[in-house]
Design a protein around this motif. Structure first.
Motif, mmCIF file in Angstrom:
data_model
loop_
_atom_site.group_PDB
_atom_site.id
_atom_site.type_symbol
_atom_site.label_atom_id
_atom_site.label_comp_id
_atom_site.label_asym_id
_atom_site.label_seq_id
_atom_site.Cartn_x
_atom_site.Cartn_y
_atom_site.Cartn_z
ATOM 1 N N ALA A 74 5.117 20.349 -9.000
ATOM 2 C CA ALA A 74 4.554 21.082 -10.135
ATOM 3 C C ALA A 74 3.099 21.476 -9.915
ATOM 4 O O ALA A 74 2.638 22.487 -10.452
ATOM 5 C CB ALA A 74 4.686 20.240 -11.407
ATOM 6 N N GLY A 75 2.363 20.713 -9.109
ATOM 7 C CA GLY A 75 0.950 20.998 -8.891
ATOM 8 C C GLY A 75 0.663 22.079 -7.878
ATOM 9 O O GLY A 75 -0.500 22.438 -7.657
ATOM 10 N N VAL A 76 1.700 22.630 -7.235
ATOM 11 C CA VAL A 76 1.525 23.663 -6.206
ATOM 12 C C VAL A 76 2.527 24.772 -6.456
ATOM 13 O O VAL A 76 3.636 24.526 -6.928
ATOM 14 C CB VAL A 76 1.742 23.070 -4.787
ATOM 15 C CG1 VAL A 76 1.675 24.156 -3.723
ATOM 16 C CG2 VAL A 76 0.709 21.997 -4.500
ATOM 17 N N PRO A 99 11.836 31.430 -11.060
ATOM 18 C CA PRO A 99 10.719 32.155 -11.693
ATOM 19 C C PRO A 99 9.465 31.290 -11.655
ATOM 20 O O PRO A 99 9.536 30.065 -11.806
ATOM 21 C CB PRO A 99 11.216 32.366 -13.134
ATOM 22 C CG PRO A 99 12.690 32.210 -13.071
ATOM 23 C CD PRO A 99 12.969 31.222 -11.983
ATOM 24 N N VAL A 100 8.307 31.933 -11.450
ATOM 25 C CA VAL A 100 7.048 31.194 -11.325
ATOM 26 C C VAL A 100 6.030 31.766 -12.296
ATOM 27 O O VAL A 100 5.753 32.968 -12.271
ATOM 28 C CB VAL A 100 6.497 31.274 -9.881
ATOM 29 C CG1 VAL A 100 5.164 30.534 -9.779
ATOM 30 C CG2 VAL A 100 7.495 30.695 -8.887
ATOM 31 N N ASN A 101 5.480 30.915 -13.141
ATOM 32 C CA ASN A 101 4.363 31.298 -14.012
ATOM 33 C C ASN A 101 3.084 30.851 -13.330
ATOM 34 O O ASN A 101 2.771 29.655 -13.290
ATOM 35 C CB ASN A 101 4.509 30.649 -15.387
ATOM 36 C CG ASN A 101 3.404 31.086 -16.353
ATOM 37 O OD1 ASN A 101 2.431 31.726 -15.956
ATOM 38 N ND2 ASN A 101 3.558 30.752 -17.621
ATOM 39 N N ILE A 102 2.343 31.803 -12.790
ATOM 40 C CA ILE A 102 1.166 31.450 -12.002
ATOM 41 C C ILE A 102 -0.018 31.033 -12.874
ATOM 42 O O ILE A 102 -1.020 30.545 -12.353
ATOM 43 C CB ILE A 102 0.750 32.606 -11.069
ATOM 44 C CG1 ILE A 102 0.305 33.824 -11.879
ATOM 45 C CG2 ILE A 102 1.898 32.980 -10.145
ATOM 46 C CD1 ILE A 102 -0.250 34.952 -11.025
ATOM 47 N N GLU A 103 0.072 31.237 -14.183
ATOM 48 C CA GLU A 103 -1.037 30.921 -15.073
ATOM 49 C C GLU A 103 -0.941 29.525 -15.675
ATOM 50 O O GLU A 103 -1.919 29.015 -16.210
ATOM 51 C CB GLU A 103 -1.098 31.947 -16.220
ATOM 52 C CG GLU A 103 -1.275 33.391 -15.764
ATOM 53 C CD GLU A 103 -2.590 33.619 -15.047
ATOM 54 O OE1 GLU A 103 -3.546 32.849 -15.298
ATOM 55 O OE2 GLU A 103 -2.680 34.558 -14.236
ATOM 56 N N SER A 110 7.047 22.994 -13.723
ATOM 57 C CA SER A 110 8.100 22.210 -13.081
ATOM 58 C C SER A 110 8.109 22.523 -11.585
ATOM 59 O O SER A 110 7.590 23.560 -11.163
ATOM 60 C CB SER A 110 9.469 22.551 -13.679
ATOM 61 O OG SER A 110 9.492 22.280 -15.064
ATOM 62 N N PRO A 111 8.697 21.664 -10.767
ATOM 63 C CA PRO A 111 8.821 21.971 -9.337
ATOM 64 C C PRO A 111 9.597 23.273 -9.120
ATOM 65 O O PRO A 111 10.495 23.609 -9.893
ATOM 66 C CB PRO A 111 9.576 20.764 -8.774
ATOM 67 C CG PRO A 111 9.288 19.656 -9.732
ATOM 68 C CD PRO A 111 9.205 20.309 -11.086
ATOM 69 N N ARG A 134 -2.355 24.354 -8.660
ATOM 70 C CA ARG A 134 -2.504 24.617 -10.091
ATOM 71 C C ARG A 134 -3.673 23.794 -10.652
ATOM 72 O O ARG A 134 -4.024 22.741 -10.116
ATOM 73 C CB ARG A 134 -1.227 24.248 -10.843
ATOM 74 C CG ARG A 134 -0.039 25.140 -10.519
ATOM 75 C CD ARG A 134 1.112 24.836 -11.457
ATOM 76 N NE ARG A 134 2.288 25.618 -11.141
ATOM 77 C CZ ARG A 134 2.512 26.862 -11.568
ATOM 78 N NH1 ARG A 134 1.599 27.450 -12.334
ATOM 79 N NH2 ARG A 134 3.624 27.499 -11.248
ATOM 80 N N TYR A 135 -4.229 24.296 -11.746
ATOM 81 C CA TYR A 135 -5.250 23.536 -12.452
ATOM 82 C C TYR A 135 -4.597 22.353 -13.177
ATOM 83 O O TYR A 135 -3.474 22.460 -13.663
ATOM 84 C CB TYR A 135 -5.992 24.421 -13.452
ATOM 85 C CG TYR A 135 -6.823 25.482 -12.778
ATOM 86 C CD1 TYR A 135 -8.097 25.179 -12.296
ATOM 87 C CD2 TYR A 135 -6.332 26.769 -12.590
ATOM 88 C CE1 TYR A 135 -8.863 26.140 -11.657
ATOM 89 C CE2 TYR A 135 -7.089 27.732 -11.953
ATOM 90 C CZ TYR A 135 -8.349 27.425 -11.491
ATOM 91 O OH TYR A 135 -9.102 28.369 -10.854
#
Length: 246
Positions: A74-76, A99-103, A110-111, A134-135
């Motif tokens: 989840a952190g990357v 699907p990836v939410n980059i924000e 989630s992974p 990710r922040y």
């Protein structure tokens, strides 16, 4: 008798080829390169080698295609738009599975998985993809949080049936990069391998909630001073123009 001998020779050749195709090992180096928070600095690379029983390069798979299924915690994440741009210029062949939410932050994510594909050249293939951190939610005391990148699943697809005779423990048939309706025509095999590098990790800095008051006051001061400077510049410009036309 002559025909029977030829048949035996053909079967022996096929058996030898199958045996030769199945007696191999794979070694992978998985490395997270460079420093920084975003992919301009950070690339996840894979150096994959096909070896024989004596640990020598085995160029039997040069016409085959390797497919990695890389899970990202989840952190990357991998940016789908960035991967699409790299695919268009033939620099990377990587496809996001989810699907990836980059924000979103790490706590809200989630992974995800990314497929990375490349052709075997000789007895090896080098693959890579850009990754981002990710922040993370700020915490008392701040510090860093460590994100570990797991090893990928390795798949191999050859233009012929050379891997079909292999024991499933060596080359297990899987449905990879093909729909369930084409499962019978999907000749990908999941291959076991040896990872010869340590598991890569990423230490990501997190905010310190103990600094909230100081940061808030400092931010308010910067905004106030900046706004006053802009207003003064506007007034000075207006006064200069008024003098020109008086």
């Amino acid at each position: 008798m002559f025909i029977f001998s030829k048949i035996l020779i053909v079967f022996a050749s096929i058996s030898f080829a199958a045996s030769n195709s199945c007696s191999f090992s794979v070694k992978i180096k998985q490395i997270l390169h460079n420093e920084g928070f975003h992919s301009f600095f950070r690339n996840l690379t894979y150096n994959i080698e096909f070896l024989d029983e004596e640990d020598e390069p085995k160029p039997l798979f040069r016409s085959c295609v390797v497919g990695l299924d890389q899970t990202l915690p989840a952190g990357v994440f991998a940016n789908p738009d960035e991967l699409g741009d790299l695919r268009r210029v033939n620099k990377v062949n990587a496809i996001p599975k989810n699907p990836v939410n980059i924000e979103s932050s790490a706590e809200q994510s989630s992974p995800t998985s990314v497929y990375v594909v490349g052709k075997v050249l000789g007895a090896h293939v080098n693959l890579w993809m850009p990754v981002h951190a990710r922040y993370h939610k700020a915490a008392a005391g701040g510090g860093q949080t460590r994100t570990t990148l797991p090893p990928p699943r390795l798949h191999l697809k050859c233009p012929d049936a050379r891997l079909d005779a292999c024991d499933p423990a060596v080359a297990r048939p899987v449905t990879f990069l093909c729909s369930s309706s084409l499962k019978d025509k999907c000749n990908w095999k999941e291959i076991q391998y040896v990872m010869i590098t340590d598991t890569p990790f990423w230490d990501v800095p997190i905010g310190n909630t103990d600094h909230y008051r100081v940061v808030s006051i400092g931010t308010a001061l910067v905004i106030t001073v900046g706004s006053m400077y802009v207003l003064k510049a506007i007034l000075d410009y207006k006064n200069d123009n008024d003098k020109k036309y008086d």
